[in-house]
Write an enzyme that holds these catalytic residues in place. Sequence first.
Site, PDB file in Angstrom:
ATOM      1  CG  ASP A  55      -2.148   0.817   1.065  1.00 38.15           C
ATOM      2  OD1 ASP A  55      -3.245   0.249   1.128  1.00 38.15           O
ATOM      3  OD2 ASP A  55      -2.019   2.042   0.835  1.00 38.15           O
ATOM      4  CD  GLU A 176     -13.639 -11.628  -2.754  1.00 37.23           C
ATOM      5  OE1 GLU A 176     -12.685 -12.206  -3.281  1.00 37.23           O
ATOM      6  OE2 GLU A 176     -14.550 -12.250  -2.170  1.00 37.23           O
ATOM      7  CG  PHE A 177     -19.017 -12.220  -5.624  1.00 41.80           C
ATOM      8  CD1 PHE A 177     -19.863 -11.356  -6.310  1.00 41.80           C
ATOM      9  CD2 PHE A 177     -18.182 -13.047  -6.351  1.00 41.80           C
ATOM     10  CE1 PHE A 177     -19.886 -11.332  -7.708  1.00 41.80           C
ATOM     11  CE2 PHE A 177     -18.189 -13.028  -7.740  1.00 41.80           C
ATOM     12  CZ  PHE A 177     -19.046 -12.172  -8.428  1.00 41.80           C
ATOM     13  CG  LEU A 178     -14.793  -9.793   0.539  1.00 43.55           C
ATOM     14  CD1 LEU A 178     -15.057  -8.592   1.416  1.00 43.55           C
ATOM     15  CD2 LEU A 178     -13.403 -10.325   0.794  1.00 43.55           C
ATOM     16  CE  LYS A 232     -18.519  -6.572  -6.595  1.00 43.05           C
ATOM     17  NZ  LYS A 232     -18.502  -7.200  -5.300  1.00 43.05           N
ATOM     18  CB  CYS A 288     -20.282  -2.534  -2.229  1.00 43.05           C
ATOM     19  SG  CYS A 288     -18.767  -2.925  -1.359  1.00 43.05           S
ATOM     20  CE  LYS A 291     -17.200   1.093  -4.798  1.00 43.14           C
ATOM     21  NZ  LYS A 291     -16.728   0.215  -5.861  1.00 43.14           N
ATOM     22  CE  LYS A 349     -21.858  -5.732   6.154  1.00 45.15           C
ATOM     23  NZ  LYS A 349     -21.904  -6.887   5.297  1.00 45.15           N
ATOM     24  NE  ARG A 356     -16.138   3.070   3.006  1.00 44.92           N
ATOM     25  CZ  ARG A 356     -15.259   2.302   2.384  1.00 44.92           C
ATOM     26  NH1 ARG A 356     -14.720   2.707   1.252  1.00 44.92           N
ATOM     27  NH2 ARG A 356     -14.926   1.130   2.889  1.00 44.92           N
TER      28      ARG A 356
HETATM   29  C1  UGA Z   1     -21.986  -6.104  -0.679  1.00 44.81           C
HETATM   30  C2  UGA Z   1     -22.346  -7.471  -1.286  1.00 44.81           C
HETATM   31  O1  UGA Z   1     -23.284  -8.139  -0.460  1.00 44.81           O
HETATM   32  C3  UGA Z   1     -21.089  -8.330  -1.449  1.00 44.81           C
HETATM   33  O2  UGA Z   1     -21.410  -9.539  -2.103  1.00 44.81           O
HETATM   34  C4  UGA Z   1     -20.079  -7.556  -2.297  1.00 44.81           C
HETATM   35  O3  UGA Z   1     -18.858  -8.279  -2.447  1.00 44.81           O
HETATM   36  C5  UGA Z   1     -19.772  -6.229  -1.643  1.00 44.81           C
HETATM   37  O4  UGA Z   1     -21.010  -5.486  -1.503  1.00 44.81           O
HETATM   38  C6  UGA Z   1     -18.813  -5.490  -2.558  1.00 44.81           C
HETATM   39  O5  UGA Z   1     -19.192  -5.182  -3.695  1.00 44.81           O
HETATM   40  O6  UGA Z   1     -17.646  -5.335  -2.185  1.00 44.81           O
HETATM   41  P1  UGA Z   1     -21.459  -5.208   1.799  1.00 44.81           P
HETATM   42  O7  UGA Z   1     -21.608  -3.845   1.210  1.00 44.81           O
HETATM   43  O8  UGA Z   1     -20.266  -5.507   2.632  1.00 44.81           O
HETATM   44  O9  UGA Z   1     -21.476  -6.328   0.632  1.00 44.81           O
HETATM   45  O10 UGA Z   1     -22.718  -5.479   2.737  1.00 44.81           O
HETATM   46  P2  UGA Z   1     -24.143  -6.183   2.611  1.00 44.81           P
HETATM   47  O11 UGA Z   1     -24.249  -7.196   3.665  1.00 44.81           O
HETATM   48  O12 UGA Z   1     -24.417  -6.597   1.228  1.00 44.81           O
HETATM   49  O13 UGA Z   1     -25.117  -4.974   3.008  1.00 44.81           O
HETATM   50  C7  UGA Z   1     -25.234  -3.815   2.188  1.00 44.81           C
HETATM   51  C8  UGA Z   1     -26.343  -2.943   2.694  1.00 44.81           C
HETATM   52  O14 UGA Z   1     -27.612  -3.542   2.449  1.00 44.81           O
HETATM   53  C9  UGA Z   1     -26.328  -2.671   4.200  1.00 44.81           C
HETATM   54  O15 UGA Z   1     -26.646  -1.322   4.436  1.00 44.81           O
HETATM   55  C10 UGA Z   1     -27.389  -3.587   4.772  1.00 44.81           C
HETATM   56  O16 UGA Z   1     -27.950  -3.133   5.969  1.00 44.81           O
HETATM   57  C11 UGA Z   1     -28.390  -3.545   3.634  1.00 44.81           C
HETATM   58  N1  UGA Z   1     -29.286  -4.725   3.631  1.00 44.81           N
HETATM   59  C12 UGA Z   1     -28.783  -5.942   3.334  1.00 44.81           C
HETATM   60  C13 UGA Z   1     -30.642  -4.548   3.899  1.00 44.81           C
HETATM   61  O17 UGA Z   1     -31.111  -3.423   4.150  1.00 44.81           O
HETATM   62  N2  UGA Z   1     -31.452  -5.638   3.862  1.00 44.81           N
HETATM   63  C14 UGA Z   1     -30.983  -6.875   3.573  1.00 44.81           C
HETATM   64  O18 UGA Z   1     -31.791  -7.827   3.549  1.00 44.81           O
HETATM   65  C15 UGA Z   1     -29.628  -7.044   3.321  1.00 44.81           C
END
Ligand code: UGA
Length: 461
Positions: A55, A176-178, A232, A288, A291, A349, A356
Amino acid sequence: MKKICVMALMLLGIVCFNTSVNARARNIGVIGTGYVGLTVGACLAEFGHHVTCADIDATKIDMLNNGKIPIYEPGLEEMVTHWSTHSTLKFSSDPGSVIESADVVFIAVGTPMDEDGQADLRAIRAVAKTIGTHLNGYKLICTKSTVPIGTGSEIMSIIKKFAPAESEFDVVSNPEFLKEGTAISDFMQPDRVVIGCHTDRARKIIDEVYWPLHEHGVPFVYTDIITAETIKYACNAFLAVKISFINEMANLCDATLADVLGVVKGMGYDSRIGHKFLRPGPGYGGSCFPKDVQAILYKSRVANVDLKVISSAVKANELQKELVFKKFSKLLGDNLADKKIAVLGLAFKPNTDDIRYSPAITFITKALEAGAHIRAYDPIAIDSMRKEFPCIDYHSSLYDAVQGVDGIAILTEWDEFCTMDLAKVKDLVKTPILLDGRNILKVNELQELGFVYDNIGHAKV
Ligand code: UGA
């Protein structure tokens, strides 16, 4: 394997890979040490590879070299410490030398949103240039960052432009899907791995990198680079649509007095729909979805294709963030002037310190505009939110935050909020008014205790 790592991974329910002797070990450089880069680096070390994460932020690298990780991600610090102690995970503030010593280079730098919704590719282009200038033999360049459709060919052109003539390299798109908060288990036990590549040589190497996932029968989807990049965006846009859909259903349930949690149950057992990502709430946030949906919409405008479903989901999400505030304000007679408000949950979450595009930002902004005083609490994300709102009051426990308040808004479903002692809360507040923005509390308990409350489409009694 050392006890600490086994324990961390067992807690996460993750298969541990015996990495002591591994003929398939590769020298891997990971450029970028954010959520994705650090998780990828630590997990690839777990696979038995020799990994160096680089980095340009020397402060971050110093922290990592001292066994501290700059983000909150369950289990990651233990893994990083474990593999650093074994010297198979190293950190460097000199990406050029990391690239020179690597056979495989993962690009995991940020692609934040710029003002017009485009992904900002400055970091990606800078890394591609560094790779080109340090190309000292064949290397596989693997893009982990979420990049706009078509970026793979741009990365190839930049590397070619700066690399010595006749240099050999391949570019692979490996999105990546994490998820933040469950990053390690998502990486170690993915639903699938997507590989976009154009040569057999590249495919063979990337298959070797992921050897344990092949051995555990994880499905691999091989395709071309542009399709991998599109997969993605399609996934994140689809999930954003799913959340906005259920939020709208919740709003309809509020108007018709149906219970959205019952609706979700009834929908979720339909195997074509599934239960996941159908939790109504205050709108999606994070680094994610907001954006990536903007980036795919931007791409569609350039391509002259109207993505109506996705753009509606974005509008619905903005309205949902506002609606949560309106619901709360209504509970207080639409007069928040000089009212003390407890905001429980600042992260977008649970299990992350990331704020963010968090719904809490919209809520706090609107509450401050309405003249309220905010008493905020989050188990992890207070330091992050302090940068956004330095002047609100932060508290070290939820019970401190609710003392003497006129109302409480729950915006993140942290475990400790799900199990809070509501009778104690009732005794501490000035007025027992509560908005459950994540539908985590039992309405009969709230009712028995005499709370005036609302939620997101869940039954009210
Ligand atoms: C998301 C995707 O789920 C991942 O698969 C992906 O790799 C990642 O973006 C990325 O592109 O890097 P993430 O942003 O870490 O992951 O979190 P999520 O668990 O997907 O939650 C995203 C938002 O949706 C949160 O604000 C959460 O509270 C909200 N959410 C999620 C809901 O309001 N309801 C749900 O049922 C699920």
